[in-house]
Design an enzyme around this catalytic site. Sequence first.
Site, PDB file in Angstrom:
ATOM      1  N   ASP A 676      35.463 148.911 110.369  1.00 48.66           N
ATOM      2  CA  ASP A 676      36.693 148.876 109.590  1.00 48.66           C
ATOM      3  C   ASP A 676      36.562 147.894 108.420  1.00 48.66           C
ATOM      4  O   ASP A 676      36.930 148.198 107.289  1.00 48.66           O
ATOM      5  CB  ASP A 676      37.841 148.473 110.529  1.00 48.66           C
ATOM      6  CG  ASP A 676      39.177 148.544 109.847  1.00 48.66           C
ATOM      7  OD1 ASP A 676      39.541 149.645 109.405  1.00 48.66           O
ATOM      8  OD2 ASP A 676      39.833 147.485 109.725  1.00 48.66           O
ATOM      9  N   LYS A 680      36.450 148.434 104.217  1.00 54.23           N
ATOM     10  CA  LYS A 680      37.266 147.659 103.264  1.00 54.23           C
ATOM     11  C   LYS A 680      36.405 147.044 102.157  1.00 54.23           C
ATOM     12  O   LYS A 680      36.779 147.098 100.987  1.00 54.23           O
ATOM     13  CB  LYS A 680      38.038 146.572 104.000  1.00 54.23           C
ATOM     14  CG  LYS A 680      39.159 147.140 104.867  1.00 54.23           C
ATOM     15  CD  LYS A 680      39.863 146.050 105.636  1.00 54.23           C
ATOM     16  CE  LYS A 680      40.981 146.646 106.480  1.00 54.23           C
ATOM     17  NZ  LYS A 680      41.501 145.682 107.445  1.00 54.23           N
TER      18      LYS A 680
END
Length: 814
Positions: A676, A680
Amino acid sequence: MKVLKFGGSSVQTAERIKNVIEIIREEKSARAVVCSALGGITDQLIQTGQLAANQNPIYLSIWSEIQDRHLVLIEELIHESEKEEIIQAIKTKLLELENVLRGVFLLREFNARASDYVSSFGERLSCYIIAAACRERGIQAEYLDTRKVIITNEDYGVAQVNFSLSNENIQKYFLEHPNLQIITGFIASTPKGITSTLGRGGSDYTASIFAAALMAEELEIWTDVDGVMTADPRKVSKAFSIERLSYEEAMELSHFGAKVIYGPTMAPVLQKDIPIRIRNTFNPAFPGTLVSADSNGTKRIVKGITSVGKVAMVNVWGGGMVGISGVSARLFGALAREKVNVILISQASSEHSICFAIKPEDAQRAKEALEQEFDRELSEGSIYRVEVTENLCIIAAVGENMHHSSGVAAKFFTALGKNGINIRGIAQGSSELNISVVIQQEDEVKALRTVHQAFFLSDIKTIHLFVVGVGLIGGTFLKQLSEQQQYLLDEYKLEVKVIGLSNSKKQLFMPEGITLKYWQEHLSEALESADIDQFIWQMTQLNLINSVFIDNTASAKIAHVYEKILQRSISIITPNKIASSSSQELYQTLKKTAKKHNVLYLYETNVGASLPVLSTLKDLIDSGDRILKIEAILSGTLSYIFNTFDGKTPFSQVVRKAKELGYTEPDPREDLNGSDVGRKILILARECGYTLEFEEVEIKAFLPENCMQAASVDDFFKELSKSDDYFKEMHRQVAAEGKVLRYIARFENHKAEISLQAVDQNHPFYIMQGSDNILAFTSLRYPERPLVIKGSGAGAEVTAAGVFADLMRVANYL
Ligand code: ADP
Ligand code: ASP
Ligand code: MG
């Protein structure tokens, strides 16, 4: 003295006719009352003729429906002495109609002359009954069949009036008949006594002819709306009535589709300077619209927006047309001979073509007429071809003050452009009374609403939302929106409506807007199962202005339809990272598509929840800065875990607590494996203008292999607890050096890397709290001390607030 006219919808039923009779009674100065056929009857009459000509026996059942409607009307309106006589008279007329239709059936032909005759029965029946109903209510009224007085030529369908003969007849008739006259609209006769009509909607014109012939002080046209409105209220619900119009403005509005008044109506009264007032039978107290020589009374530049729903464009192309005089004269001459009415001539195209709009039913005839006229030029090649495009419509903005003010066209075109409506042709009348555009027919209503909003409601802007995903973030967003709706309306004149809503099971559409207080109930009662393709289809079918799609899911399937949505000129807002962090190619395609279709694609919450990260980056880059290095803690979950892990509580328990607090994904490994964070930093790098793929991001795992391999979440926690000592030892060593553990993402020299690091108290990431995110940007402008953004970076409230902030960006853009 006044002339009144009541249209089909005002005399549709017995109740409405009673209402009309009361209006007549109140209007003491009325001498002439023109009425239409009962609403819908003219259409039915024409239909009977067409069916009969096709030898379809159904024409007889429609004939008997027509008969029943009139007999029921007599039953409800007339009770006294005249009743039997009226019934007989009506039956005789209907028998005559039946005979005519039988003739049409046998001949198998229903030409314009027969059509005029058949449709004349509508007014002849209605006015006969209305006159009797007036008498029964104590008004001395007589029936006048206008075929006795209005004389026209033989252009059946839309016959031309002989004014000198007709005026004389009317004046003479009124001298001889002092009572109130109930007059058939629409119909007339030729000098040979053959029935003709003045064109569909022509009762208005009849009334105007009488008003002019009798030198009335005013012509009152009573209809079913509050006068002429800023747009057709059936298509634009926010339309409002116009106080005053000039004759020319009314003519122009009517020419471009405002059915409320028939175009030729203005001519007879204009010459005598007789004002027209358009009023509402359902709202007699309302003053309506005054049409006169003077349009003043409002400073509005544009008075109304209208549309002609169905047109075809004809384009005549050819290099040999430049500079050759007489081409257009021949062209329009050929069309005139074929009685093709040109609605609009477009200036948009090059000198190599002449382009004009006509009714679709004229298209083939026009094409053939032109091909014949330019036969020689076509074979020589100086004219290339005559091309017809169908399924188009015209939108026009009308107003006399337009030529005094600049920027009207710009406003018009910008409004259309921002809603993805493609303009096929533009025309501006030389009088500068209107600007009109030709667009795709399917965009008609959307364009009307868009342009209407731009010119009349610029103080209130409406945004239509389509929200997919109503879980933690989506649900919170709807709650926040519901609390802010009134405030946005009061403070920003922004009306935000949720039109479509979907969770993973069901979807719901309410074109008027879903009441947000009850969205859960509405959605749970919805009948339609969730299907993203259907959802998008319905969203595009609704074709509402200022549509915005919000994806609050984490679904890859939905992320893959973004391009299709943007292509329909619908902005997208999403906290879903999948699209922006898939291939560089998709990322770029979405950005380009949004730009091309004049909409926004916003995903501020992809990084740092509602922290202003991407918007800040954009501001820096747009103003010429260049980002050299990014260092960041980008996971609220990992931030929480390492800020809380003090070496005393076992590491596995800290993770368990994070899960309980809702800070982790259902499977915490999705946070702990770093992917994750990887997505980003990838998005950040791309926003800074770098090209990067996810596979190039180096993610250094810190979880022992056995934890990652565990079959279930429960097994994972079991394995993790076996590693508690390993993490405790790691913490001890780091603490001994005065450092803390931080999971840091870094982008520098075109390389992205994520790893668990120990930082000392001089590092800006040393002091962190809760689930805070922190981002440090080193750039040309911030070379030594980086620009730092820090704050809470996880949780439904802040993420939903970020989605909301994006919505405000879209609102400012639209
Ligand atoms: P009538 O039967 O009274 O002649 P029409 O149906 O011919 O009535 O005309 C009235 C209708 O015109 C309205 O109901 C409305 O839908 C339509 N209309 C179209 N454009 C406009 C406009 N700009 N203002 C008002 N009405 C309009
Ligand atoms: N009855 C005719 C029509 O429907 C004329 C009118 O109503 O104005 O076209
Ligand atoms: Mg009408």
